[in-house]
Design a protein around this motif. Structure first.
Motif, PDB file in Angstrom:
ATOM      1  N   THR A   1     -48.127 -40.698  22.192  1.00  0.00           N
ATOM      2  CA  THR A   1     -49.076 -41.593  22.868  1.00  0.00           C
ATOM      3  C   THR A   1     -50.480 -41.057  22.656  1.00  0.00           C
ATOM      4  OG1 THR A   1     -48.834 -40.371  24.934  1.00  0.00           O
ATOM      5  CG2 THR A   1     -47.483 -42.338  24.684  1.00  0.00           C
ATOM      6  N   LEU A   2     -51.435 -41.976  22.531  1.00  0.00           N
ATOM      7  CA  LEU A   2     -52.819 -41.585  22.236  1.00  0.00           C
ATOM      8  C   LEU A   2     -53.734 -41.963  23.395  1.00  0.00           C
ATOM      9  CD1 LEU A   2     -52.840 -42.929  18.583  1.00  0.00           C
ATOM     10  CD2 LEU A   2     -52.690 -40.548  19.307  1.00  0.00           C
ATOM     11  N   PRO A   3     -54.843 -41.233  23.537  1.00  0.00           N
ATOM     12  CA  PRO A   3     -55.784 -41.568  24.616  1.00  0.00           C
ATOM     13  C   PRO A   3     -56.342 -42.979  24.430  1.00  0.00           C
ATOM     14  CG  PRO A   3     -56.360 -39.482  23.572  1.00  0.00           C
ATOM     15  CD  PRO A   3     -55.289 -40.091  22.746  1.00  0.00           C
ATOM     16  N   TYR A   4     -56.782 -43.581  25.517  1.00  0.00           N
ATOM     17  CA  TYR A   4     -57.282 -44.951  25.449  1.00  0.00           C
ATOM     18  C   TYR A   4     -58.771 -44.976  25.163  1.00  0.00           C
ATOM     19  CZ  TYR A   4     -52.806 -45.974  27.454  1.00  0.00           C
ATOM     20  OH  TYR A   4     -51.457 -46.064  27.642  1.00  0.00           O
ATOM     21  N   ASN A   5     -59.202 -46.043  24.491  1.00  0.00           N
ATOM     22  CA  ASN A   5     -60.639 -46.193  24.290  1.00  0.00           C
ATOM     23  C   ASN A   5     -61.251 -46.927  25.483  1.00  0.00           C
ATOM     24  OD1 ASN A   5     -60.209 -48.934  23.986  1.00  0.00           O
ATOM     25  ND2 ASN A   5     -60.074 -48.800  21.752  1.00  0.00           N
ATOM     26  N   PHE A   6     -62.549 -47.137  25.401  1.00  0.00           N
ATOM     27  CA  PHE A   6     -63.269 -47.711  26.537  1.00  0.00           C
ATOM     28  C   PHE A   6     -62.728 -49.085  26.935  1.00  0.00           C
ATOM     29  CE2 PHE A   6     -66.686 -50.473  28.005  1.00  0.00           C
ATOM     30  CZ  PHE A   6     -67.012 -49.839  29.185  1.00  0.00           C
TER      31      PHE A   6
ATOM     32  N   ILE B   1     -57.135 -51.933  31.676  1.00  0.00           N
ATOM     33  CA  ILE B   1     -56.091 -51.361  32.537  1.00  0.00           C
ATOM     34  C   ILE B   1     -56.597 -51.267  33.977  1.00  0.00           C
ATOM     35  CG2 ILE B   1     -54.640 -49.331  33.008  1.00  0.00           C
ATOM     36  CD1 ILE B   1     -54.608 -48.782  30.017  1.00  0.00           C
ATOM     37  N   ILE B   2     -57.836 -50.789  34.135  1.00  0.00           N
ATOM     38  CA  ILE B   2     -58.373 -50.641  35.493  1.00  0.00           C
ATOM     39  C   ILE B   2     -58.498 -51.998  36.172  1.00  0.00           C
ATOM     40  CG2 ILE B   2     -60.353 -49.885  36.873  1.00  0.00           C
ATOM     41  CD1 ILE B   2     -60.870 -47.790  34.702  1.00  0.00           C
ATOM     42  N   SER B   3     -58.960 -53.007  35.413  1.00  0.00           N
ATOM     43  CA  SER B   3     -59.142 -54.298  36.080  1.00  0.00           C
ATOM     44  C   SER B   3     -57.793 -54.924  36.441  1.00  0.00           C
ATOM     45  CB  SER B   3     -59.979 -55.254  35.231  1.00  0.00           C
ATOM     46  OG  SER B   3     -59.236 -55.686  34.125  1.00  0.00           O
ATOM     47  N   LYS B   4     -56.765 -54.661  35.611  1.00  0.00           N
ATOM     48  CA  LYS B   4     -55.417 -55.170  35.941  1.00  0.00           C
ATOM     49  C   LYS B   4     -54.903 -54.513  37.203  1.00  0.00           C
ATOM     50  CE  LYS B   4     -53.261 -56.818  31.744  1.00  0.00           C
ATOM     51  NZ  LYS B   4     -52.795 -58.044  32.263  1.00  0.00           N
ATOM     52  N   ARG B   5     -55.142 -53.227  37.276  1.00  0.00           N
ATOM     53  CA  ARG B   5     -54.679 -52.470  38.439  1.00  0.00           C
ATOM     54  C   ARG B   5     -55.419 -52.935  39.708  1.00  0.00           C
ATOM     55  NH1 ARG B   5     -50.004 -49.754  39.428  1.00  0.00           N
ATOM     56  NH2 ARG B   5     -50.491 -49.125  41.531  1.00  0.00           N
ATOM     57  N   ALA B   6     -56.710 -53.228  39.539  1.00  0.00           N
ATOM     58  CA  ALA B   6     -57.509 -53.695  40.673  1.00  0.00           C
ATOM     59  C   ALA B   6     -56.942 -55.018  41.187  1.00  0.00           C
ATOM     60  CB  ALA B   6     -58.964 -53.865  40.259  1.00  0.00           C
TER      61      ALA B   6
ATOM     62  N   ALA C   1     -64.623 -47.284  33.949  1.00  0.00           N
ATOM     63  CA  ALA C   1     -63.974 -47.168  32.645  1.00  0.00           C
ATOM     64  C   ALA C   1     -64.582 -46.020  31.836  1.00  0.00           C
ATOM     65  CB  ALA C   1     -64.097 -48.476  31.887  1.00  0.00           C
ATOM     66  N   GLU C   2     -65.906 -45.877  31.918  1.00  0.00           N
ATOM     67  CA  GLU C   2     -66.552 -44.746  31.224  1.00  0.00           C
ATOM     68  C   GLU C   2     -66.004 -43.433  31.753  1.00  0.00           C
ATOM     69  OE1 GLU C   2     -70.658 -45.409  31.976  1.00  0.00           O
ATOM     70  OE2 GLU C   2     -70.832 -46.860  30.311  1.00  0.00           O
TER      71      GLU C   2
ATOM     72  N   LEU D   1     -57.659 -41.488  32.506  1.00  0.00           N
ATOM     73  CA  LEU D   1     -57.387 -42.828  33.043  1.00  0.00           C
ATOM     74  C   LEU D   1     -56.893 -42.738  34.474  1.00  0.00           C
ATOM     75  CD1 LEU D   1     -56.853 -45.895  32.760  1.00  0.00           C
ATOM     76  CD2 LEU D   1     -54.635 -45.320  31.803  1.00  0.00           C
ATOM     77  N   ARG D   2     -56.049 -41.717  34.715  1.00  0.00           N
ATOM     78  CA  ARG D   2     -55.467 -41.628  36.051  1.00  0.00           C
ATOM     79  C   ARG D   2     -56.545 -41.368  37.100  1.00  0.00           C
ATOM     80  NH1 ARG D   2     -51.174 -38.248  35.520  1.00  0.00           N
ATOM     81  NH2 ARG D   2     -49.676 -39.920  35.267  1.00  0.00           N
ATOM     82  N   TYR D   3     -57.529 -40.539  36.747  1.00  0.00           N
ATOM     83  CA  TYR D   3     -58.603 -40.247  37.688  1.00  0.00           C
ATOM     84  C   TYR D   3     -59.311 -41.537  38.090  1.00  0.00           C
ATOM     85  CZ  TYR D   3     -62.898 -38.318  39.608  1.00  0.00           C
ATOM     86  OH  TYR D   3     -63.950 -38.031  40.430  1.00  0.00           O
ATOM     87  N   SER D   4     -59.621 -42.379  37.109  1.00  0.00           N
ATOM     88  CA  SER D   4     -60.301 -43.637  37.433  1.00  0.00           C
ATOM     89  C   SER D   4     -59.417 -44.523  38.279  1.00  0.00           C
ATOM     90  CB  SER D   4     -60.648 -44.421  36.179  1.00  0.00           C
ATOM     91  OG  SER D   4     -61.309 -43.627  35.293  1.00  0.00           O
ATOM     92  N   LEU D   5     -58.138 -44.589  37.921  1.00  0.00           N
ATOM     93  CA  LEU D   5     -57.235 -45.442  38.692  1.00  0.00           C
ATOM     94  C   LEU D   5     -57.166 -44.959  40.132  1.00  0.00           C
ATOM     95  CD1 LEU D   5     -54.265 -46.029  36.210  1.00  0.00           C
ATOM     96  CD2 LEU D   5     -56.015 -47.656  36.886  1.00  0.00           C
ATOM     97  N   GLN D   6     -57.208 -43.631  40.280  1.00  0.00           N
ATOM     98  CA  GLN D   6     -57.089 -43.090  41.635  1.00  0.00           C
ATOM     99  C   GLN D   6     -58.339 -43.334  42.462  1.00  0.00           C
ATOM    100  OE1 GLN D   6     -55.805 -39.188  40.744  1.00  0.00           O
ATOM    101  NE2 GLN D   6     -53.667 -39.648  41.172  1.00  0.00           N
TER     102      GLN D   6
END
Ligand code: ATP
Ligand code: MG
Length: 460
Positions: free
Chosen positions: A369-374, A380-385, A401-402, A409-414
């Motif tokens: 698996t590879l890291p996600y781009n911007f 992903i964040i907006s879907k989770r929101a 997202a930045e 990604l997890r930090y932003s989601l959290q």
């Protein structure tokens, strides 16, 4: 008459909420050619890994995965756990998914190899189909008959229960044992419910509420079922899903019998007794007899072992052997480590990829698996929101997202939930940039916390 209670499907072998972070994941999101759409099944991006997992699903369905296992490797929060969950979803409904982390196998009470075997068996489902003689219908009468207590005293006991059942073809009145009255009460059966009673065990199952009683509420928890056709007394095919582990536990008691019926009967009486290899092989014998007779069908599921670097040599050799077994589930390992030492190996200086010994690596299909781009992070964040029912302003989403790209990604989601609390407290409906900034001050990400630690050399 014996009273046999059935497996409660909601209780048998389901782990609670471990996967709540992945509620938006609904499958791998592949089309009929196995090609991943950029956004589908709850997934965003990570297309190569999703397609690779799709091929693994095909291999399992065509029974060509035996003896092999899967490793999903990649940086933290790149969707490894989400992919494993999606694989089990793609395998079909009611396919067991048993997620554990490597360290769960170590306990003072159970040998680690035995703990591994237990989880293996939690990931193997058994679908039991039995044709049983039943009385089925809508309850039109439910009257307990009382009698003087034969032991004296002032109380009365229930000597019988009269149950009237109706189908499209006719009605029947049954005079039943008091033990069945207890099961009727346990299932909360009332007049107007559709139920069936197994004639030789007395087990009662409530199917739902007869649709003659349907009300006009738009939303209701009740399930309405049509009035059964045919006679009240008939043969009916009953399907139940359990795992081999459920059967082991049920039979860890000395009175466990040799047939599926008595094995199932023990299911609702949990009691901690050690499950020995001997017991497992006895359960296996009975199970294979039922498979041969066409009564039961094995449903191999997915055993997901996260943090695989926590496993040691002893477990790895055992795992190697367990994979060879003809009824092994799909084992998916996950790791976010690079080269590390294998725990419990003779030479601690030798490093192996993900801390897995080479002979096991040889058996693995490795998915990266590879890291996600911007852009991916943002979606992903907006879907989770959306899923969490929080509104977020466009510039705040960009900021989050930045943050996700730079940290994880997890930090932003959290940060999403605390930020929504801040915005609500301030009386706003939408998360704005200020909320995100405030949250960042309140909660450190891993890079910043490490920085604080190295700079101050004390504690946070
Ligand atoms: N491609 C994706 N699309 C949608 N959501 C994703 C995607 N990748 C990850 N997520 C979500 O991001 C969060 C973190 O992902 P996950 O837990 O699967 O990461 P991981 O690779 O297992 O991390 P770790 O190495 O820390 O265990 C989860 O809530 C997951 O559902
Ligand atoms: Mg994970």
């Amino acid at each position: 008459m014996v009273q046999i209670s059935e497996v409660n499907e909601n209780q048998a072998s389901q782990r609670e909420n471990r996967t709540a972070a992945h509620t938006h994941i609904k499958g791998l999101g592949l089309n009929e050619h196995g090609v991943a759409k950029n956004i589908d099944g709850g997934f965003v991006g990570q297309k190569d890994a999703r397609e690779a997992c799709g091929i693994i699903v095909d291999l399992i369905k065509s029974k060509r995965m035996s003896g092999k296992a899967v490793l999903i490797a990649g940086p933290p929060a790149t969707g490894k756990t989400a992919l494993a969950l999606a694989v089990s979803q793609e395998l079909g409904p009611k396919v067991p998914f048993c997620p554990i982390v490597g360290s769960e196998l170590y306990s003072a009470e159970v040998k680690k190899t035995s703990a591994l075997m237990e989880n293996f068996r939690k990931a193997i489902g058994l679908r039991i189909k039995e044709t049983k003689e039943v009385y089925e219908g809508e309850v039109i009468e439910l009257t307990p008959e009382e009698a003087e207590n034969p032991l004296g005293g002032y109380g009365k006991t229930i000597s019988h229960v009269i149950v009237g059942l109706r189908t499209a073809k006719g009605t029947k009145n049954l005079r039943l044992d008091p033990s069945i009255y207890e099961s009727l009460q346990k299932e909360r059966v009332t007049v107007g419910d559709v139920i069936y009673i197994e004639s030789n065990t007395g087990a009662v199952k409530r199917v739902g509420r007869s649709d003659a009683y349907a009300t006009e509420f738009d939303l209701e928890a009740e399930e309405y079922v049509p009035l059964p056709k045919g006679e009240v007394h008939k043969k009916k095919e009953i399907v139940q899903d359990v795992t081999l582990h459920d059967l082991d536990v049920a039979n860890a008691r000395p009175q466990g019998g040799q047939d599926v019926l008595s094995m199932m009967g023990q299911l609702l009486k949990p009691k901690k007794t050690e499950i020995t290899d001997k017991l497992r092989s006895e359960v296996n014998k009975v199970v294979s007899k039922y498979i041969d007779q066409g009564v039961a069908e094995l449903i191999p599921g997915v055993l997901f072992i996260d943090e695989v670097n926590m496993l040691d040599m002893e477990i790895f050799t055992y795992l190697n052997k367990a994979l060879e077994s003809s009824i092994a589930p799909l084992v998916i390992l996950a790791s976010n480590r690079g080269l590390t030492t294998v725990k419990g190996s003779d030479d601690p200086d030798i490093k192996a990829p993900h801390g897995i010994p080479p002979d096991l690596v040889d058996r693995l299909l490795i998915v990266r698996t590879l890291p996600y781009n911007f852009d991916e992070t943002k979606i992903i964040i907006s879907k989770r929101a959306q899923l969490e029912n929080v509104l977020i302003a466009v510039d705040a989403l960009t900021k989050l997202a930045e943050k996700g790209v730079n940290t994880s990604l997890r930090y932003s989601l959290q940060l999403l939930t605390p930020a929504s609390i801040l915005s609500t407290t301030a009386g706003r409906a939408e998360i704005n940039v200020q909320d995100i900034e405030d949250c960042e001050l309140l909660f450190l990400d891993s890079t910043r916390s490490t920085k604080v630690l190295t700079e101050t050399k004390t504690f946070l």
